[in-house]
Design an enzyme around this catalytic site. Sequence first.
Site, PDB file in Angstrom:
ATOM      1  N   GLY A  19       0.829  -1.248  -0.023  1.00 46.00           N
ATOM      2  CA  GLY A  19       0.064   0.162   0.090  1.00 46.00           C
ATOM      3  C   GLY A  19       0.822   1.300  -0.084  1.00 46.00           C
ATOM      4  O   GLY A  19       0.396   2.292  -0.752  1.00 46.00           O
ATOM      5  N   CYS A  20       1.862   1.404   0.902  1.00 49.17           N
ATOM      6  CA  CYS A  20       2.863   2.443   0.776  1.00 49.17           C
ATOM      7  C   CYS A  20       3.607   2.893  -0.487  1.00 49.17           C
ATOM      8  O   CYS A  20       3.958   3.722  -0.849  1.00 49.17           O
ATOM      9  CB  CYS A  20       3.735   2.168   2.057  1.00 49.17           C
ATOM     10  N   THR A  21       3.990   1.578  -0.947  1.00 47.09           N
ATOM     11  CA  THR A  21       4.448   1.683  -2.456  1.00 47.09           C
ATOM     12  C   THR A  21       3.503   2.315  -3.407  1.00 47.09           C
ATOM     13  O   THR A  21       3.930   3.239  -4.092  1.00 47.09           O
ATOM     14  CB  THR A  21       5.140   0.381  -2.834  1.00 47.09           C
ATOM     15  N   ALA A  48       3.105   5.887  -2.573  1.00 44.99           N
ATOM     16  CA  ALA A  48       4.425   6.747  -2.955  1.00 44.99           C
ATOM     17  C   ALA A  48       4.455   6.915  -4.681  1.00 44.99           C
ATOM     18  O   ALA A  48       4.956   8.031  -5.108  1.00 44.99           O
ATOM     19  CB  ALA A  48       5.576   6.212  -2.416  1.00 44.99           C
TER      20      ALA A  48
END
EC number: 1.11.1.24
Length: 165
Positions: free
Chosen positions: A53-55, A58
Amino acid sequence: MTDTKNTTHPELKEGESAPDFHMEASGARTVSLAGLKSKPFVLYFYPKADTPGCTKEACGFSEALEQFEGVGLTVIGVSRDPVKKLDKFAEKYDLTFPLASDEAGVVTEAYGVWVEKSLYGKIHMGIDRTTFLIGADGKIAHIWKKVKVPGHVEAVLDAAKALRT
């Protein structure tokens, strides 16, 4: 099922002054509220670098970076990961905007995103995925809480454009 509860600080509200910060960031940079004086910016908090999710989040901000810069906004990602991990994350995905390290948790607590989480009955502390749009006046113009990644960057960009008009 993930539930979250802020146990550290009162909730920030739109129209309030953004809490002060000074953090080391990827690419041997530092980011600070003072350094952004009179400039609008996006400060987004994410749980952990190089997770799915963070990738996606970003990379979404990275793909829209020219558009954010086109309306005069800086984008800064914040997690509690060490700078070394953030540098690897930035390099792996060619992320050119600053990824700031709040290892001590001072900034995540000041912004009220360090929360008690419950995942399948287990309680732990973690970052609640949250984005703040800060105006040139240093005040919080918009807050997105419990962010779902799909469509989020577009919503922030729309609000950023509206801020500039």
